[in-house]
Design an enzyme around this catalytic site. Sequence first.
Site, PDB file in Angstrom:
ATOM      1  N   SER A  59      26.593  13.760  27.142  1.00  0.00           N
ATOM      2  CA  SER A  59      27.499  13.078  28.065  1.00  0.00           C
ATOM      3  C   SER A  59      26.676  12.032  28.796  1.00  0.00           C
ATOM      4  CB  SER A  59      28.129  14.074  29.035  1.00  0.00           C
ATOM      5  OG  SER A  59      29.148  13.430  29.767  1.00  0.00           O
ATOM      6  N   GLU A  60      27.126  10.787  28.774  1.00  0.00           N
ATOM      7  CA  GLU A  60      26.235   9.689  29.153  1.00  0.00           C
ATOM      8  C   GLU A  60      25.922   9.622  30.646  1.00  0.00           C
ATOM      9  OE1 GLU A  60      29.211   9.317  27.771  1.00  0.00           O
ATOM     10  OE2 GLU A  60      30.297   7.559  28.521  1.00  0.00           O
TER      11      GLU A  60
END
Lengths: 232, 232, 218, 218
Positions: free
Chosen positions: C46-47
Amino acid sequence: MKKVVKDADEAISDIQSGSTLMLGGFGLCGIPENCIDALIKKGVNELTCISNNAGVDDFGIGLMLKTRQVKKMISSYVGENAEFERQLLSGELEVDLIPQGTLATRIAMRGMGIPAFFTPAGYGTEIAEGKEIKEFDGKMHLMEMALQADFAIVKAWKGDTLGNLVFRKTTRNFSVPMAKAGDITIAEVEELVQPGALDPDEIHVPGIYIHRIFQGEGYEKRIERKTVSLPK
Amino acid sequence: MKKVVKDADEAISDIQSGSTLMLGGFGLCGIPENCIDALIKKGVNELTCISNNAGVDDFGIGLMLKTRQVKKMISSYVGENAEFERQLLSGELEVDLIPQGTLATRIAMRGMGIPAFFTPAGYGTEIAEGKEIKEFDGKMHLMEMALQADFAIVKAWKGDTLGNLVFRKTTRNFSVPMAKAGDITIAEVEELVQPGALDPDEIHVPGIYIHRIFQGEGYEKRIERKTVSLPK
Amino acid sequence: MALDKYGIAKRIAKELKDGYYVNLGIGIPTLVANYIPEEIEVIFQSENGMLGMGPYPTENEMDADLINAGKETVTVLPGGVFFDSAESFGMIRAGKVDLTILGAMEVAENGDIANWKIPGKMVKGMGGAMDLVASAKNIIVAMQHTNPKGESKLLPACTLPLTGVGCVKKVVSDLGVFDIKDGAFVLLERAPGVSVEEIIAKTAGKLIINGEIPEMEA
Amino acid sequence: MALDKYGIAKRIAKELKDGYYVNLGIGIPTLVANYIPEEIEVIFQSENGMLGMGPYPTENEMDADLINAGKETVTVLPGGVFFDSAESFGMIRAGKVDLTILGAMEVAENGDIANWKIPGKMVKGMGGAMDLVASAKNIIVAMQHTNPKGESKLLPACTLPLTGVGCVKKVVSDLGVFDIKDGAFVLLERAPGVSVEEIIAKTAGKLIINGEIPEMEA
């Protein structure tokens, strides 16, 4: 070495109208709640705020928008806020939209003393307009500049009186690179401890980057999107 | 997801003569002892080694120099090694000397996908020859390029089977940026643990960067300069 | 019959390989996580700053300090890691993420993608999309084949402002699976019951059809 | 009488201020740590990757995993931190280190410094010196005023390959203390018993002497 201040009011006492601020957090996760309240109380305005998002209508930076303290937002995504949209459409608010990775990296580079770097993000899009373009390894890259801020304001989980910071889970987000990037960095923490209480192998932000630190209070830690599974 | 290999021999089995290797450590602190031994046993040569230092005559990279496996060193300081000096003066060995911060950062940038960046280090010196120069904020900077390596080989304190790494004290040095930079990264660890055994807030190198991992053995951890105080 | 969003997600899940690190965009891509084949292990990035993203928490597990890039509360699996957003995009930019799955408004036959801005409408921002598409080794777009007006979203050239150029490798729409190769959409599979004729009719960009096109497996 | 190396270190220690982060080079600079005034707190950075460097360990405390940039075994003080070398030079480059103290072979009246290479001799490398001098906010050079042949090391221009340009702000030699300002060495203090005449005789670079020059305090 005196980095500890009493509270948010003291920490932000010399922030003037027209300043450029980096505000840590991602969405509402890990935002410096105490300092945002203090900025509203102090009433400084014409602020340029560098923050990945702009909060929601009644929490986070959204509260500073309501009081018209923000002149310009530098962000990657600003969707969750009706007052934001109103001010933007009416021309009261400027917005500079930057790809999220470029934004995070422009901040991080400031903390590494690197004034400019190359990234492929945004090549061939309107983001590239006016930017120097160079090919490396057969791929086109844009030159992007480090972002400066007069103050960076972050919230950590624990910190010691020398400014060493430890974060919990995904709260590191933009707060870690911002903490290292501010000309002056202010850290509010849930728990302020003495030097030696934090394991020197487990510190996320060394104290050398931090100028002021205090233990905050009354953290609401609001959740923007509660998503749950049913218990198994 | 199969990252765990049996030992150093298996980990380095596909390293060929002529490869470019990053070797972690600073001086003799935190060097990948098992993999260096395996490289000597395998006998690959014509290697380009990126490492801040070149070991001492009878330990670390010095052992690989003795067996004439190294064609070129890319380092910042190489002073502690008589055989090194002999090979250099006789022309058997090439050396590319790079300022330490520029070296560490060129490695780190590779792991961040940034092909080039600007630093003031070396401006006005022979290091600047042939490099693009740009002024930022009134100060001259050199454009430096990220460093590529076919393999990065590092040694960590603990690692899990997914490749997550934790380091002890000053062993992070060049090993952390190299671990992130290798086209293939091999990690040897003092203790290999199961996923979940490491606190996700306290991991220095996320496993995504690591391709192979094994628990090493027989670490000597030689000290280059024993300096002591008398007990008080 | 055209696929629904679950069908699209399920088909995309077949593209995953053991050991893949995968970034899932918001919307249909998020659903892909529900269809990972039992026999493989993939790790979700998840960035905002984590690897090893797990399912949504129970009410009791919910933690304000643990969210994904869509700002949803999530959990972390054993072996997960937290890091900051600069590091997160560093690993994306360095090509360490094996596969990125995201939605799009338009995809062009040369692999261009537009998914962040509609002129005249309020622009919320590109978030991490430009970084992801510029750097991912492999990008699959999950989307409806046509827009609400019935116009093709697979185009000769994008009409909307671009997110990235020449980057999309594969499209999975409600009608079929397409490689993007040599300046064309190459039809690989049809959705169950969807005819080649329907796909031809609804694809504005250059379409290549080589021989018999199989119907995708259930 | 000219200062010995301990005297130079002791004099430099007076330049430290409470709260300073300080990087000490190898040699005389290392000795500065022994003369920190009681009433101030300074934190030492070692560029391999630590803040809060303490004194050498006892035989029992010695740890192969804990060394300084000179590869010596050291200790860490409460509140110390470890980090990697890229981060370490990041903080140096960003100007977070308040003071750098290092040795030199030559210093020029415009602040240029040479301390890494003698043509014709085996070159060991510049280590971190070029990064430090290019980025430090404040650099003090600790050195002997003359080389073993008796030649001045304070020169109109460096003759050796440069480490950095226009960066040195102050020199403390065995003979005196000098600011570097407007292209000249400005004499601030004399070592005890050293005459202005001796300093003039041994300084090849432009020297400015404004009025009576005090002898440095013990």
